[in-house]
Scaffold this active site. Structure first.
Site, PDB file in Angstrom:
ATOM      1  N   LYS A 106       0.787  -1.156  -0.126  1.00 48.48           N
ATOM      2  CA  LYS A 106       0.019   0.228  -0.283  1.00 48.48           C
ATOM      3  C   LYS A 106       0.838   1.365   0.031  1.00 48.48           C
ATOM      4  O   LYS A 106       1.975   1.161   0.502  1.00 48.48           O
ATOM      5  CB  LYS A 106      -1.056  -0.034   1.320  1.00 48.48           C
ATOM      6  CG  LYS A 106      -2.136   0.805   1.062  1.00 48.48           C
ATOM      7  CD  LYS A 106      -3.107  -0.016   0.143  1.00 48.48           C
ATOM      8  CE  LYS A 106      -4.488   0.517   0.064  1.00 48.48           C
ATOM      9  NZ  LYS A 106      -5.580  -0.380  -0.257  1.00 48.48           N
ATOM     10  N   TYR A 219     -19.632   7.722   0.199  1.00 50.94           N
ATOM     11  CA  TYR A 219     -19.818   7.886  -1.289  1.00 50.94           C
ATOM     12  C   TYR A 219     -18.871   8.142  -2.314  1.00 50.94           C
ATOM     13  O   TYR A 219     -18.882   9.059  -3.093  1.00 50.94           O
ATOM     14  CB  TYR A 219     -20.967   8.936  -1.331  1.00 50.94           C
ATOM     15  CG  TYR A 219     -22.039   8.705  -2.384  1.00 50.94           C
ATOM     16  CD1 TYR A 219     -23.104   7.607  -1.895  1.00 50.94           C
ATOM     17  CD2 TYR A 219     -22.297   9.404  -3.575  1.00 50.94           C
ATOM     18  CE1 TYR A 219     -24.064   7.559  -2.828  1.00 50.94           C
ATOM     19  CE2 TYR A 219     -23.465   8.944  -4.252  1.00 50.94           C
ATOM     20  CZ  TYR A 219     -24.299   8.212  -4.080  1.00 50.94           C
ATOM     21  OH  TYR A 219     -25.339   7.744  -4.658  1.00 50.94           O
ATOM     22  N   GLY A 220     -17.619   7.425  -2.091  1.00 54.70           N
ATOM     23  CA  GLY A 220     -16.408   7.367  -2.903  1.00 54.70           C
ATOM     24  C   GLY A 220     -16.791   6.472  -3.947  1.00 54.70           C
ATOM     25  O   GLY A 220     -17.967   5.900  -4.300  1.00 54.70           O
ATOM     26  N   ASN A 221     -15.920   5.910  -4.645  1.00 61.39           N
ATOM     27  CA  ASN A 221     -15.680   5.016  -5.652  1.00 61.39           C
ATOM     28  C   ASN A 221     -16.651   3.583  -5.330  1.00 61.39           C
ATOM     29  O   ASN A 221     -17.402   3.270  -6.071  1.00 61.39           O
ATOM     30  CB  ASN A 221     -14.351   4.533  -6.076  1.00 61.39           C
ATOM     31  CG  ASN A 221     -14.546   3.453  -7.170  1.00 61.39           C
ATOM     32  OD1 ASN A 221     -14.536   2.155  -7.010  1.00 61.39           O
ATOM     33  ND2 ASN A 221     -14.507   3.707  -8.510  1.00 61.39           N
ATOM     34  N   ALA A 222     -16.433   3.307  -3.981  1.00 58.39           N
ATOM     35  CA  ALA A 222     -17.089   1.976  -3.752  1.00 58.39           C
ATOM     36  C   ALA A 222     -18.622   2.251  -3.160  1.00 58.39           C
ATOM     37  O   ALA A 222     -19.544   1.768  -3.754  1.00 58.39           O
ATOM     38  CB  ALA A 222     -16.509   1.337  -2.526  1.00 58.39           C
ATOM     39  N   GLY A 223     -18.639   3.384  -2.737  1.00 60.00           N
ATOM     40  CA  GLY A 223     -20.055   3.723  -2.211  1.00 60.00           C
ATOM     41  C   GLY A 223     -21.105   4.078  -3.198  1.00 60.00           C
ATOM     42  O   GLY A 223     -22.190   3.666  -3.233  1.00 60.00           O
TER      43      GLY A 223
HETATM   44  N1  GLU Z   1      -7.180   0.114  -3.285  1.00 62.14           N
HETATM   45  C1  GLU Z   1      -7.922  -0.997  -3.391  1.00 62.14           C
HETATM   46  C2  GLU Z   1      -7.981  -1.865  -2.545  1.00 62.14           C
HETATM   47  O1  GLU Z   1      -8.043  -1.562  -1.398  1.00 62.14           O
HETATM   48  C3  GLU Z   1      -7.630  -1.807  -4.902  1.00 62.14           C
HETATM   49  C4  GLU Z   1      -6.285  -2.355  -4.900  1.00 62.14           C
HETATM   50  C5  GLU Z   1      -5.658  -2.552  -6.027  1.00 62.14           C
HETATM   51  O2  GLU Z   1      -6.552  -2.621  -7.113  1.00 62.14           O
HETATM   52  O3  GLU Z   1      -4.544  -3.086  -6.372  1.00 62.14           O
HETATM   53  O4  GLU Z   1      -8.366  -3.084  -2.748  1.00 62.14           O
END
Ligand code: GLU
Length: 416
Positions: A106, A219-223
């Site tokens: 990360k 309400y970002g990409n996931a929400g």
């Molecule tokens: N940031 C996203 C996660 O936490 C995607 C990670 C990725 O696609 O490498 O799973």
């Protein structure tokens, strides 16, 4: 930071529980408790007013026994190295439970993108790659988007890296725009994968989800995509959504496109016409069938877990639930789909993107959806079977599957 809420200590405690059940060799346990390596960088960036601001950034490569490291980059004012370490550990377990030939990593930069212009963000993104690029590459470590980073930022990062190498390297990062080697279906993959996991949950619980209620925190990409896909794929009625400024409630549900447009215009979902404003705390304890935490870490804690009334808690965020809260939810019979399984759809389509970049040949969207569904469904049942067999919480079961896979790779390499 309150010790109990330190995400890395939480990640280590979760691993400890799994290590105990697995009777993991002490050296293996000690090895898996720490990141393999990390890079801390200092980034001077020219701001639009001519001054220079100095930012702090990190990349943590947690474990690469199963393959190249993989994991997003977060831009957030409250970023800490321990948060990045926890997220890197969770990426390791996520790639393992999804059975991807990848390790976990990360990245993060302490900054507030909401107070920066697009050109300042571009210079920050390029500065990050000029420093961290030395440990990245398609065969070593492949970043992606996370909180407050998007396809445009991935494009700048890929361009900077390609300039450094003197040739185009699309496979060094995923979540890119389609025109630069992105994959069809990557943008809504996290939410879509989560819906497949909720669908499988409903099957094992014997619930018909059509017309049932849901609430989404974040309400970002996931929400945002969860709002749309919860309705479209599962027939859920999404009665409440929220973002960092607060939430809205309407018992009939509201049109996701209209809510997204309102947020685009005003900067928040709050005060959406025809809905009642509520707080984030209220949203988490609504009497709904499915609760989707899709924001940040440590949202469901010892303080509010007893008030969660949802039947299913589908964790699209990373680390939304503390270990104390986990105990309470389990006792109360809430079916938790743990984060690194529930949100594993994002990295799964990232992996598909890498494969397509390596082939230089791109798949139609139906193929991405079908392959994602297979991966999510298999991962869900690998967790569910272990949870039944060992009579443990779903999160522990997910850890048992993931940690055994990583430990096996570590052992076969002869590291421990
Ligand atoms: N940031 C996203 C996660 O936490 C995607 C990670 C990725 O696609 O490498 O799973």
């Amino acid at each position: 930071m309150n010790k109990e809420l330190n995400p890395f200590e939480i990640a280590q405690r979760q691993l400890d529980t799994a290590a105990e059940v697995l009777k993991l060799d002490p050296a293996m346990h000690a090895f898996l408790r720490q990141p393999l390596r990390e890079l801390h960088v200092t980034l001077p960036v020219k701001m639009d007013d001519g001054t220079v601001k100095v930012f702090q950034g990190f990349r943590v490569q947690y474990n690469d026994a199963r393959g190249p490291c993989k994991g997003g980059i977060r831009f957030h004012p409250q970023e800490t190295v321990d948060t990045v370490r926890a997220l890197a550990a969770w990426m390791t377990w996520k790639c393992a439970i999804m059975d991807l030939p990848l390790g976990g990593a990360k990245g993060g930069v302490i900054c507030n993108p909401k107070e920066m212009s697009r050109s300042e963000l571009e210079r920050l993104s390029r500065a990050y790659i000029r420093q961290v690029g030395r440990i990245l590459g398609p065969h070593t470590d492949v970043p992606a988007p996370d909180v407050y980073t998007d396809a445009q930022i991935m494009a700048w990062m890929m361009d900077e890296f390609s300039v450094m190498r003197g040739h185009n390297v699309p496979g060094m990062i995923t979540g890119k725009p389609l025109c630069l080697g992105g994959s069809c279906g990557r943008s809504d993959a996290t939410a879509r994968g989560g819906m497949y996991a909720v669908r499988e949950t409903a099957k094992v619980l014997g619930i018909d989800l059509k017309g049932k209620t849901a609430a989404i925190q974040g309400y970002g990409n996931a929400g945002m995509f969860a709002h749309q896909l919860g309705q479209e794929l599962l027939g859920l009625k999404v009665v409440a959504v929220s973002d960092s400024k607060g939430g809205i409630y309407n018992e009939q549900g509201r049109d996701p496109d209209a809510v997204a447009a309102h947020k685009g215009k005003t900067g928040s979902v709050v005060s959406f016409p025809g809905a009642k404003n509520i707080t984030n705390a209220d949203l988490l304890t609504l009497d709904v069938t499915v609760l989707f935490p899709a924001a940040l870490e440590n949202q469901i804690t010892a303080h509010n877990a007893a008030d969660v009334k949802a039947t299913i808690q589908a964790e699209l965020a990373n680390g939304p639930t503390t270990p104390e809260a986990d105990e309470i939810l389990y006792k109360n019979g809430v079916f938790v789909i743990p984060d690194f399984l529930c949100n594993g759809g994002g990295v799964t389509v990232s992996y598909f993107e890498q494969v397509q970049n390596a082939y230089n040949y791109y798949w139609p969207i139906e193929e991405v959806y079908q392959k994602l569904d297979e991966k999510m469904t298999t991962a869900f049942h690998s967790m569910h079977e272990i949870a039944q067999a060992y009579k443990v919480k779903n999160r522990v079961a997910a850890y048992l599957v993931a940690v055994s896979r990583v430990a096996e790779a570590v052992r076969m390499r002869g590291w421990v």
